[in-house]
Motif scaffolding. Structure first.
Motif, PDB file in Angstrom:
ATOM      1  N   VAL A  29       0.819  -1.213   0.000  1.00  0.00           N
ATOM      2  CA  VAL A  29       0.000   0.000   0.000  1.00  0.00           C
ATOM      3  C   VAL A  29       0.854   1.265   0.000  1.00  0.00           C
ATOM      4  N   LEU A  30       2.132   1.143   0.354  1.00  0.00           N
ATOM      5  CA  LEU A  30       3.033   2.294   0.346  1.00  0.00           C
ATOM      6  C   LEU A  30       4.454   1.804   0.130  1.00  0.00           C
ATOM      7  N   SER A  31       5.188   2.489  -0.714  1.00  0.00           N
ATOM      8  CA  SER A  31       6.599   2.196  -0.955  1.00  0.00           C
ATOM      9  C   SER A  31       7.277   3.535  -1.174  1.00  0.00           C
ATOM     10  N   ARG A  32       8.044   3.989  -0.166  1.00  0.00           N
ATOM     11  CA  ARG A  32       8.576   5.352  -0.216  1.00  0.00           C
ATOM     12  C   ARG A  32      10.030   5.413   0.237  1.00  0.00           C
ATOM     13  N   LEU A  33      10.855   6.083  -0.547  1.00  0.00           N
ATOM     14  CA  LEU A  33      12.272   6.307  -0.232  1.00  0.00           C
ATOM     15  C   LEU A  33      12.436   7.703   0.337  1.00  0.00           C
ATOM     16  N   ARG A  34      13.208   7.804   1.412  1.00  0.00           N
ATOM     17  CA  ARG A  34      13.563   9.113   1.962  1.00  0.00           C
ATOM     18  C   ARG A  34      15.073   9.243   1.921  1.00  0.00           C
ATOM     19  N   ARG A  35      15.565  10.181   1.155  1.00  0.00           N
ATOM     20  CA  ARG A  35      17.006  10.418   1.064  1.00  0.00           C
ATOM     21  C   ARG A  35      17.519  10.947   2.387  1.00  0.00           C
ATOM     22  N   GLY A  36      18.776  10.688   2.647  1.00  0.00           N
ATOM     23  CA  GLY A  36      19.357  11.174   3.891  1.00  0.00           C
ATOM     24  C   GLY A  36      20.841  10.923   3.935  1.00  0.00           C
ATOM     25  N   ARG A  37      21.382  10.981   5.123  1.00  0.00           N
ATOM     26  CA  ARG A  37      22.823  10.797   5.333  1.00  0.00           C
ATOM     27  C   ARG A  37      23.147   9.314   5.435  1.00  0.00           C
ATOM     28  N   LYS A  38      24.398   9.021   5.720  1.00  0.00           N
ATOM     29  CA  LYS A  38      24.849   7.637   5.856  1.00  0.00           C
ATOM     30  C   LYS A  38      25.810   7.538   7.040  1.00  0.00           C
ATOM     31  N   VAL A  49      18.282  10.284  10.643  1.00  0.00           N
ATOM     32  CA  VAL A  49      18.968  11.077   9.616  1.00  0.00           C
ATOM     33  C   VAL A  49      19.416  10.281   8.397  1.00  0.00           C
ATOM     34  N   ASN A  50      19.506   8.960   8.505  1.00  0.00           N
ATOM     35  CA  ASN A  50      20.009   8.163   7.380  1.00  0.00           C
ATOM     36  C   ASN A  50      18.958   7.934   6.302  1.00  0.00           C
ATOM     37  N   GLU A  51      19.452   7.662   5.078  1.00  0.00           N
ATOM     38  CA  GLU A  51      18.562   7.287   3.976  1.00  0.00           C
ATOM     39  C   GLU A  51      17.781   6.051   4.398  1.00  0.00           C
ATOM     40  N   GLN A  52      16.490   6.008   4.040  1.00  0.00           N
ATOM     41  CA  GLN A  52      15.677   4.852   4.421  1.00  0.00           C
ATOM     42  C   GLN A  52      14.517   4.655   3.460  1.00  0.00           C
ATOM     43  N   HIS A  53      14.023   3.434   3.465  1.00  0.00           N
ATOM     44  CA  HIS A  53      12.883   3.096   2.618  1.00  0.00           C
ATOM     45  C   HIS A  53      11.812   2.472   3.496  1.00  0.00           C
ATOM     46  N   LEU A  54      10.583   2.944   3.336  1.00  0.00           N
ATOM     47  CA  LEU A  54       9.445   2.426   4.100  1.00  0.00           C
ATOM     48  C   LEU A  54       8.503   1.711   3.149  1.00  0.00           C
ATOM     49  N   LEU A  64      -1.895  -4.287   8.895  1.00  0.00           N
ATOM     50  CA  LEU A  64      -0.838  -3.573   8.195  1.00  0.00           C
ATOM     51  C   LEU A  64       0.511  -3.945   8.797  1.00  0.00           C
ATOM     52  N   ILE A  65       1.500  -4.134   7.944  1.00  0.00           N
ATOM     53  CA  ILE A  65       2.867  -4.418   8.375  1.00  0.00           C
ATOM     54  C   ILE A  65       3.773  -3.392   7.720  1.00  0.00           C
ATOM     55  N   ALA A  66       4.594  -2.732   8.522  1.00  0.00           N
ATOM     56  CA  ALA A  66       5.538  -1.748   8.002  1.00  0.00           C
ATOM     57  C   ALA A  66       6.951  -2.314   8.100  1.00  0.00           C
ATOM     58  N   VAL A  67       7.720  -2.136   7.035  1.00  0.00           N
ATOM     59  CA  VAL A  67       9.120  -2.564   6.997  1.00  0.00           C
ATOM     60  C   VAL A  67       9.944  -1.333   6.656  1.00  0.00           C
ATOM     61  N   ARG A  68      10.891  -1.003   7.529  1.00  0.00           N
ATOM     62  CA  ARG A  68      11.750   0.154   7.289  1.00  0.00           C
ATOM     63  C   ARG A  68      13.188  -0.328   7.144  1.00  0.00           C
ATOM     64  N   GLN A  69      13.796  -0.020   6.018  1.00  0.00           N
ATOM     65  CA  GLN A  69      15.197  -0.364   5.765  1.00  0.00           C
ATOM     66  C   GLN A  69      15.993   0.921   5.862  1.00  0.00           C
ATOM     67  N   ILE A  70      17.075   0.877   6.621  1.00  0.00           N
ATOM     68  CA  ILE A  70      17.872   2.076   6.853  1.00  0.00           C
ATOM     69  C   ILE A  70      19.288   1.850   6.342  1.00  0.00           C
ATOM     70  N   ALA A  71      19.759   2.748   5.498  1.00  0.00           N
ATOM     71  CA  ALA A  71      21.131   2.692   5.007  1.00  0.00           C
ATOM     72  C   ALA A  71      22.057   3.207   6.101  1.00  0.00           C
ATOM     73  N   GLY A  72      23.344   3.018   5.917  1.00  0.00           N
ATOM     74  CA  GLY A  72      24.289   3.488   6.913  1.00  0.00           C
ATOM     75  C   GLY A  72      25.699   3.552   6.375  1.00  0.00           C
ATOM     76  N   VAL A  78      19.736   1.947  -0.225  1.00  0.00           N
ATOM     77  CA  VAL A  78      18.570   1.067  -0.171  1.00  0.00           C
ATOM     78  C   VAL A  78      17.886   1.137  -1.533  1.00  0.00           C
ATOM     79  N   VAL A  79      17.657  -0.028  -2.130  1.00  0.00           N
ATOM     80  CA  VAL A  79      16.968  -0.106  -3.418  1.00  0.00           C
ATOM     81  C   VAL A  79      15.784  -1.043  -3.239  1.00  0.00           C
ATOM     82  N   CYS A  80      14.594  -0.562  -3.547  1.00  0.00           N
ATOM     83  CA  CYS A  80      13.400  -1.387  -3.403  1.00  0.00           C
ATOM     84  C   CYS A  80      12.614  -1.358  -4.708  1.00  0.00           C
TER      85      CYS A  80
END
Length: 92
Positions: A29-38, A49-54, A64-72, A78-80
């Motif tokens: 229902v939602l796939s969103r990338l948020r740019r950020g730091r590493k 503050v890090n880049e992440q994808h929800l 509903l299940i939410a999965v958040r991947q955080i770069a570092g 993060v590529v989805c």
């Protein structure tokens, strides 16, 4: 023969990459990338503050299940490949 790429992966664009499978069957229902730091994951502000994808999934029962991947510092990106409206099965 075409091979399927994993729905989500995170890592560097070098030889080492990581992938994550879908944790439950349902509809995206939602796939969103948020740019950020590493910054390094051990820093207290890394999750903010890090880049992440929800990704949010709606299971057949309506949950509903939410999965958040955080770069570092190590997993730099993060590529989805999931898009809203796509139906997925656990393990895809």
């Amino acid at each position: 023969m075409r091979t399927r790429s994993p729905p989500c992966s995170f890592g560097r664009l070098s030889a080492s990459a990581w992938s994550q499978r879908v944790p439950a069957s349902g509809k995206v229902v939602l796939s969103r990338l948020r740019r950020g730091r590493k910054v390094a994951a051990f820093r207290g502000d890394a999750g903010a503050v890090n880049e992440q994808h929800l990704t949010v999934l709606r299971r057949p029962g309506g949950d509903l299940i939410a999965v958040r991947q955080i770069a570092g510092l190590l997993a730099r990106r993060v590529v989805c490949y999931l898009a809203a409206g796509r139906r997925v099965e656990r393990g895809d």
